[in-house]
Design a protein around this motif. Structure first.
Motif, PDB file in Angstrom:
ATOM      1  N   ALA A 151       0.867  -1.182   0.000  1.00 13.80           N
ATOM      2  CA  ALA A 151       0.000   0.000   0.000  1.00 13.80           C
ATOM      3  C   ALA A 151       0.905   1.235   0.000  1.00 13.80           C
ATOM      4  N   TRP A 152       0.608   2.186  -0.838  1.00 11.47           N
ATOM      5  CA  TRP A 152       1.368   3.425  -0.946  1.00 11.47           C
ATOM      6  C   TRP A 152       0.402   4.606  -0.878  1.00 11.47           C
ATOM      7  N   VAL A 153       0.741   5.593  -0.090  1.00  9.94           N
ATOM      8  CA  VAL A 153      -0.068   6.811  -0.005  1.00  9.94           C
ATOM      9  C   VAL A 153       0.849   8.032  -0.023  1.00  9.94           C
ATOM     10  N   ARG A 154       0.286   9.133  -0.434  1.00  9.04           N
ATOM     11  CA  ARG A 154       0.936  10.437  -0.296  1.00  9.04           C
ATOM     12  C   ARG A 154      -0.154  11.371   0.193  1.00  9.04           C
ATOM     13  N   TYR A 155       0.180  12.151   1.224  1.00  5.38           N
ATOM     14  CA  TYR A 155      -0.808  13.067   1.771  1.00  5.38           C
ATOM     15  C   TYR A 155      -0.157  14.404   2.093  1.00  5.38           C
ATOM     16  N   GLU A 156      -1.024  15.377   2.225  1.00  8.08           N
ATOM     17  CA  GLU A 156      -0.580  16.745   2.498  1.00  8.08           C
ATOM     18  C   GLU A 156      -1.332  17.255   3.718  1.00  8.08           C
ATOM     19  N   TYR A 157      -0.663  18.047   4.530  1.00  8.61           N
ATOM     20  CA  TYR A 157      -1.284  18.616   5.721  1.00  8.61           C
ATOM     21  C   TYR A 157      -0.596  19.931   6.046  1.00  8.61           C
ATOM     22  N   ARG A 158      -1.231  20.735   6.873  1.00  6.64           N
ATOM     23  CA  ARG A 158      -0.659  22.021   7.262  1.00  6.64           C
ATOM     24  C   ARG A 158      -0.523  22.097   8.777  1.00  6.64           C
ATOM     25  N   VAL A 159       0.614  22.661   9.205  1.00  4.50           N
ATOM     26  CA  VAL A 159       0.854  22.943  10.612  1.00  4.50           C
ATOM     27  C   VAL A 159       1.363  24.376  10.681  1.00  4.50           C
ATOM     28  N   LYS A 160       0.664  25.210  11.437  1.00  9.52           N
ATOM     29  CA  LYS A 160       1.004  26.636  11.542  1.00  9.52           C
ATOM     30  C   LYS A 160       1.144  27.266  10.162  1.00  9.52           C
ATOM     31  N   GLN A 212       4.207  17.379   3.243  1.00 12.43           N
ATOM     32  CA  GLN A 212       3.760  16.170   2.556  1.00 12.43           C
ATOM     33  C   GLN A 212       4.502  14.974   3.131  1.00 12.43           C
ATOM     34  N   SER A 213       3.841  13.835   3.110  1.00 12.17           N
ATOM     35  CA  SER A 213       4.467  12.620   3.609  1.00 12.17           C
ATOM     36  C   SER A 213       3.877  11.404   2.907  1.00 12.17           C
ATOM     37  N   GLN A 214       4.590  10.300   3.026  1.00  8.43           N
ATOM     38  CA  GLN A 214       4.103   9.012   2.521  1.00  8.43           C
ATOM     39  C   GLN A 214       4.010   7.978   3.633  1.00  8.43           C
ATOM     40  N   ARG A 215       4.365   8.358   4.850  1.00  3.19           N
ATOM     41  CA  ARG A 215       4.423   7.386   5.944  1.00  3.19           C
ATOM     42  C   ARG A 215       3.018   7.060   6.449  1.00  3.19           C
ATOM     43  N   ILE A 216       2.693   5.778   6.406  1.00  2.10           N
ATOM     44  CA  ILE A 216       1.417   5.314   6.951  1.00  2.10           C
ATOM     45  C   ILE A 216       1.541   5.202   8.462  1.00  2.10           C
ATOM     46  N   GLY A 217       2.622   4.623   8.935  1.00  2.00           N
ATOM     47  CA  GLY A 217       2.881   4.480  10.363  1.00  2.00           C
ATOM     48  C   GLY A 217       4.244   3.842  10.541  1.00  2.00           C
ATOM     49  N   TYR A 218       4.728   3.792  11.748  1.00  2.00           N
ATOM     50  CA  TYR A 218       5.999   3.136  12.021  1.00  2.00           C
ATOM     51  C   TYR A 218       5.728   1.656  12.242  1.00  2.00           C
ATOM     52  N   GLY A 219       6.186   0.854  11.299  1.00  2.00           N
ATOM     53  CA  GLY A 219       5.939  -0.575  11.378  1.00  2.00           C
ATOM     54  C   GLY A 219       4.509  -0.936  11.029  1.00  2.00           C
ATOM     55  N   ILE A 220       3.762   0.054  10.570  1.00  2.00           N
ATOM     56  CA  ILE A 220       2.367  -0.176  10.201  1.00  2.00           C
ATOM     57  C   ILE A 220       2.228   0.158   8.725  1.00  2.00           C
ATOM     58  N   GLY A 221       1.639  -0.696   8.019  1.00  2.00           N
ATOM     59  CA  GLY A 221       1.428  -0.538   6.596  1.00  2.00           C
ATOM     60  C   GLY A 221       0.856  -1.852   6.143  1.00  2.00           C
ATOM     61  N   PRO A 253       7.245  19.138  12.900  1.00  2.31           N
ATOM     62  CA  PRO A 253       5.979  18.955  12.183  1.00  2.31           C
ATOM     63  C   PRO A 253       6.093  18.248  10.835  1.00  2.31           C
ATOM     64  N   ASP A 254       7.294  18.124  10.286  1.00  2.23           N
ATOM     65  CA  ASP A 254       7.426  17.414   9.019  1.00  2.23           C
ATOM     66  C   ASP A 254       7.400  15.889   9.211  1.00  2.23           C
ATOM     67  N   GLN A 255       7.406  15.417  10.456  1.00  3.35           N
ATOM     68  CA  GLN A 255       7.275  13.991  10.754  1.00  3.35           C
ATOM     69  C   GLN A 255       5.807  13.688  11.055  1.00  3.35           C
ATOM     70  N   SER A 256       5.240  12.754  10.303  1.00  2.00           N
ATOM     71  CA  SER A 256       3.812  12.473  10.480  1.00  2.00           C
ATOM     72  C   SER A 256       3.492  11.021  10.135  1.00  2.00           C
ATOM     73  N   VAL A 257       2.321  10.595  10.592  1.00  2.40           N
ATOM     74  CA  VAL A 257       1.779   9.265  10.280  1.00  2.40           C
ATOM     75  C   VAL A 257       0.264   9.375  10.136  1.00  2.40           C
ATOM     76  N   LEU A 258      -0.303   8.423   9.434  1.00  2.42           N
ATOM     77  CA  LEU A 258      -1.761   8.337   9.354  1.00  2.42           C
ATOM     78  C   LEU A 258      -2.315   7.410  10.430  1.00  2.42           C
ATOM     79  N   ILE A 259      -1.518   6.422  10.819  1.00  2.00           N
ATOM     80  CA  ILE A 259      -1.939   5.468  11.842  1.00  2.00           C
ATOM     81  C   ILE A 259      -0.916   5.521  12.974  1.00  2.00           C
ATOM     82  N   PRO A 260      -1.265   6.134  14.105  1.00  2.00           N
ATOM     83  CA  PRO A 260      -0.314   6.194  15.218  1.00  2.00           C
ATOM     84  C   PRO A 260      -0.268   4.877  15.977  1.00  2.00           C
ATOM     85  N   GLY A 261       0.792   4.706  16.745  1.00  2.00           N
ATOM     86  CA  GLY A 261       0.906   3.519  17.582  1.00  2.00           C
ATOM     87  C   GLY A 261       1.922   2.536  17.029  1.00  2.00           C
ATOM     88  N   ILE A 262       1.870   1.338  17.569  1.00  3.71           N
ATOM     89  CA  ILE A 262       2.839   0.312  17.201  1.00  3.71           C
ATOM     90  C   ILE A 262       2.117  -0.913  16.653  1.00  3.71           C
TER      91      ILE A 262
END
Length: 166
Positions: free
Chosen positions: A75-84, A89-98, A131-140
């Motif tokens: 599974a591959w995703v690309r998403y965009e978000y704003r902070v301040k 932009q990121s592609q990370r779904i989660g750490y060890g999650i995908g 803020p440039d570090q992000s995930v869509l699914i938090p946790g382990i």
């Protein structure tokens, strides 16, 4: 027999430590995401990527072309978000999650189950300090927790064997 037991102890310690230390960074990063801030983002893309590898690369370490290939789908995703008001932009779904599988239909079902497609609004969890570090699914993922626990148990068993055999 004593020599065999003495040989197994150090081997178990080494194997256990390798397993545990390989999963530790992923478990730690995933654990920290549970306290990250949340914002809304937009999926720019969500699709399935295919990876083709020579069968020898998967199983026996043979690096030459065998002519037989194994396929893995990811599974591959690309998403965009704003902070301040800064766009990230990121592609990370989660750490060890995908999701990765040898069955393309399994990946399609995983993406469809989340209703992930381009243009969809999603919750994005980001590191407030970076803020440039992000995930869509938090946790382990439990896979990495089990690897950490299993590796630790194997190493401990090796230490016990060493202690009792000397």
């Amino acid at each position: 027999m004593d020599e065999l037991i003495r040989a197994i102890g150090p081997l178990a310690v080494i194997v256990g430590l390798i397993l545990a230390t390989r999963s530790l960074p992923t478990v730690w990063k995933g654990w920290t995401t549970r306290n990250w801030s949340r914002t809304t983002g937009v999926l720019l893309g969500a699709k399935i990527r295919m990876q083709q590898r020579d069968e020898g690369d998967w199983s026996d370490g043979y690096s030459g072309p065998s002519g037989h290939f194994t396929y893995r789908y990811h599974a591959w995703v690309r998403y965009e978000y704003r902070v301040k008001n800064i766009r990230h932009q990121s592609q990370r779904i989660g750490y060890g999650i995908g999701y990765s599988d040898s069955n393309e239909m399994g990946i399609q079902a995983w993406l469809l189950g989340r209703r992930w497609k381009a243009g969809k609004q999603v919750s994005v969890f980001f590191n407030p300090a970076k803020p440039d570090q992000s995930v869509l699914i938090p946790g382990i993922s439990w896979h990495h927790v089990l690897q950490l626990a299993g590796g630790s148990a194997i190493a401990l068993a090796g230490v016990l064997v060493l202690t009792w055999s000397w």
